[in-house]
Design an enzyme around this catalytic site. Sequence first.
Site, PDB file in Angstrom:
ATOM      1  N   GLU A   5      42.342  32.159  32.492  1.00 40.04           N
ATOM      2  CA  GLU A   5      43.200  33.238  31.951  1.00 40.04           C
ATOM      3  C   GLU A   5      44.541  33.225  32.698  1.00 40.04           C
ATOM      4  OE1 GLU A   5      42.082  37.051  33.594  1.00 40.04           O
ATOM      5  OE2 GLU A   5      42.772  38.140  31.814  1.00 40.04           O
ATOM      6  N   ASN A   8      47.832  39.439  26.415  1.00 41.35           N
ATOM      7  CA  ASN A   8      47.139  38.490  27.289  1.00 41.35           C
ATOM      8  C   ASN A   8      46.441  37.513  26.327  1.00 41.35           C
ATOM      9  OD1 ASN A   8      45.466  37.185  29.084  1.00 41.35           O
ATOM     10  ND2 ASN A   8      44.982  39.028  30.254  1.00 41.35           N
ATOM     11  N   LYS A  57      43.635  39.062  24.033  1.00 40.43           N
ATOM     12  CA  LYS A  57      42.555  39.789  24.717  1.00 40.43           C
ATOM     13  C   LYS A  57      42.374  41.207  24.167  1.00 40.43           C
ATOM     14  CE  LYS A  57      41.190  40.737  29.542  1.00 40.43           C
ATOM     15  NZ  LYS A  57      41.613  40.471  30.939  1.00 40.43           N
ATOM     16  N   GLU A  61      46.323  45.927  33.811  1.00 43.18           N
ATOM     17  CA  GLU A  61      46.448  45.210  32.529  1.00 43.18           C
ATOM     18  C   GLU A  61      46.858  46.140  31.387  1.00 43.18           C
ATOM     19  OE1 GLU A  61      44.028  41.912  31.293  1.00 43.18           O
ATOM     20  OE2 GLU A  61      42.960  41.993  33.201  1.00 43.18           O
ATOM     21  N   CYS A  96      38.422  36.757  29.951  1.00 37.08           N
ATOM     22  CA  CYS A  96      37.986  37.479  31.154  1.00 37.08           C
ATOM     23  C   CYS A  96      37.086  38.681  30.890  1.00 37.08           C
ATOM     24  CB  CYS A  96      39.183  37.865  32.008  1.00 37.08           C
ATOM     25  SG  CYS A  96      38.630  38.327  33.671  1.00 37.08           S
ATOM     26  N   ASN A 103      40.241  35.816  35.646  1.00 39.11           N
ATOM     27  CA  ASN A 103      40.742  36.098  37.002  1.00 39.11           C
ATOM     28  C   ASN A 103      39.955  37.308  37.465  1.00 39.11           C
ATOM     29  OD1 ASN A 103      43.746  34.875  37.779  1.00 39.11           O
ATOM     30  ND2 ASN A 103      43.425  35.007  35.574  1.00 39.11           N
TER      31      ASN A 103
HETATM   32  N1  CDT Z   1      41.263  39.752  34.373  1.00 39.25           N
HETATM   33  C1  CDT Z   1      40.199  40.572  34.193  1.00 39.25           C
HETATM   34  O1  CDT Z   1      39.912  40.988  33.078  1.00 39.25           O
HETATM   35  N2  CDT Z   1      39.501  40.901  35.289  1.00 39.25           N
HETATM   36  C2  CDT Z   1      38.425  41.859  35.288  1.00 39.25           C
HETATM   37  C3  CDT Z   1      38.376  42.565  36.591  1.00 39.25           C
HETATM   38  C4  CDT Z   1      38.407  43.997  36.343  1.00 39.25           C
HETATM   39  S1  CDT Z   1      38.461  44.930  37.803  1.00 39.25           S
HETATM   40  C5  CDT Z   1      39.280  46.344  37.326  1.00 39.25           C
HETATM   41  C6  CDT Z   1      37.065  41.270  34.993  1.00 39.25           C
HETATM   42  O2  CDT Z   1      36.338  41.862  34.192  1.00 39.25           O
HETATM   43  O3  CDT Z   1      36.677  40.264  35.581  1.00 39.25           O
END
Ligand code: CDT
Length: 315
Positions: free
Chosen positions: A47, A110, A127, A146, A172, A197
Site C-alpha cells: 500500500e 488511497n 480503498k 487516513e 490494508c 502498512n
Molecule cells: N494502512 C492501514 O490501513 N493500517 C491499519 C492500521 C490501523 S491502526 C489505526 C491496518 O488495519 O493495518
Amino acid sequence: MARSMVVAAAQMGPIARQDSRKQVVARLIALLQEAAARGAELVVFPELTLTTFFPRWHLTDSAEIDAFFEREMPGPETLPLFEEAKRLQVGFYLGYAELAVEEGRTRRYNTAILVDRAGAIVGKYRKVHLPGWDRPQPDLQAQHLEKYYFEPGNYGFRVWKTMGATIGMCICNDRRWPETYRVMALKGAEMILVGYNTPDDHTGSFDFDSLTLFHNQLSLQAGAYQNSTWVVATAKAGLEEGSNLIGQSMIVAPSGQIAAMATSTEDEVVVAKCNLDMATLYRKTIFDFARHREPDHYRLIVETRGPIAGAENET
Ligand code: CDT
C-alpha cells in the site's frame, strides 16, 4: 492439468520522508527483477508504495500534502517500472496516493492498480475501509489520519479476468473485514491482492500491539479459507520515521495454509506457485455458495453500519 500462476509478494523495507520517487522506483525495479528471475508472473507491492506512510502525520500545508500524491499513473517517475515490467512480461499491483479531479472537484484516494504483462493498467481499486481519524487525537501518542487525507473509495470491490485468473484487489485495513473478501468471492475471485502498512505501535496498549502479527495472519488466513481464494498480502515493513511497521508478507492458499511468508522487515521477495483450481475445489464442496449460503439471514449486514439496539430476545 491444473491452472497455476507464480506470484510474488514484494515486501519493502522502510521509506524515509526524504527518499525520492526515483530512489523508491529503483528499489521496486530491483524487487521486480528478482521476482521475475524466480519465475513470478505477477508481483504485488505494498500500500502507498511510493512514499513513506504519511498518514502518521498531521500536515496542513497543501503543497506538502500534494507532494505525496500522484496526479497521473504512470507519471515520469513511475514509467520506468511499467517499462521494466513489460520487458520482463510480469504483471503487478501497486498502491499509491491518488489525486483525481472528478466532477470538477479534487479528490484524494488511497489507490491500487493492477497492471498486466503488457504494461497496461487493467484495474483500479480505491480503498473502502479507511482506518483511524479525520483529525488528530490529542490523547493518542501515534496518529493515524487516513480519514483526514482520503475519501472512501467509490468503486466498491471489483474483480478482473486477466493474466489467466480472476483477480480482486483491496488495501490494508480492508483485509480485516469479512465483507471485503465475500463480495469479491461472490464475483468469482480466485486471487485477492492486498498491500499494507501496519504499525504495531498504534494504540500504545501493549496487549493490543503484541497481537498485531497474529491479527494480520488471522485475517488473511480466514479471508482466504472462508472464501476459497488465494490471498497475496504485501507489507511495507520495518522502522519507518520512528514507526514500527510489521512485515509478515504472505501468500495464503484457499485452504487457509500459508504457502510463503517473509522472514525479514526489509526489501524481500517471497514467491509461491498458486494452483488456481484449488479455489474451485472448495467452492464446489464446503463453500458452494449457491447451495449453502442463506442471504435472507444476512440482511442486517448491508442494512446497518453499526450495532443495532433492541434486537435482544426476539421471538
Ligand atoms: N494502512 C492501514 O490501513 N493500517 C491499519 C492500521 C490501523 S491502526 C489505526 C491496518 O488495519 O493495518
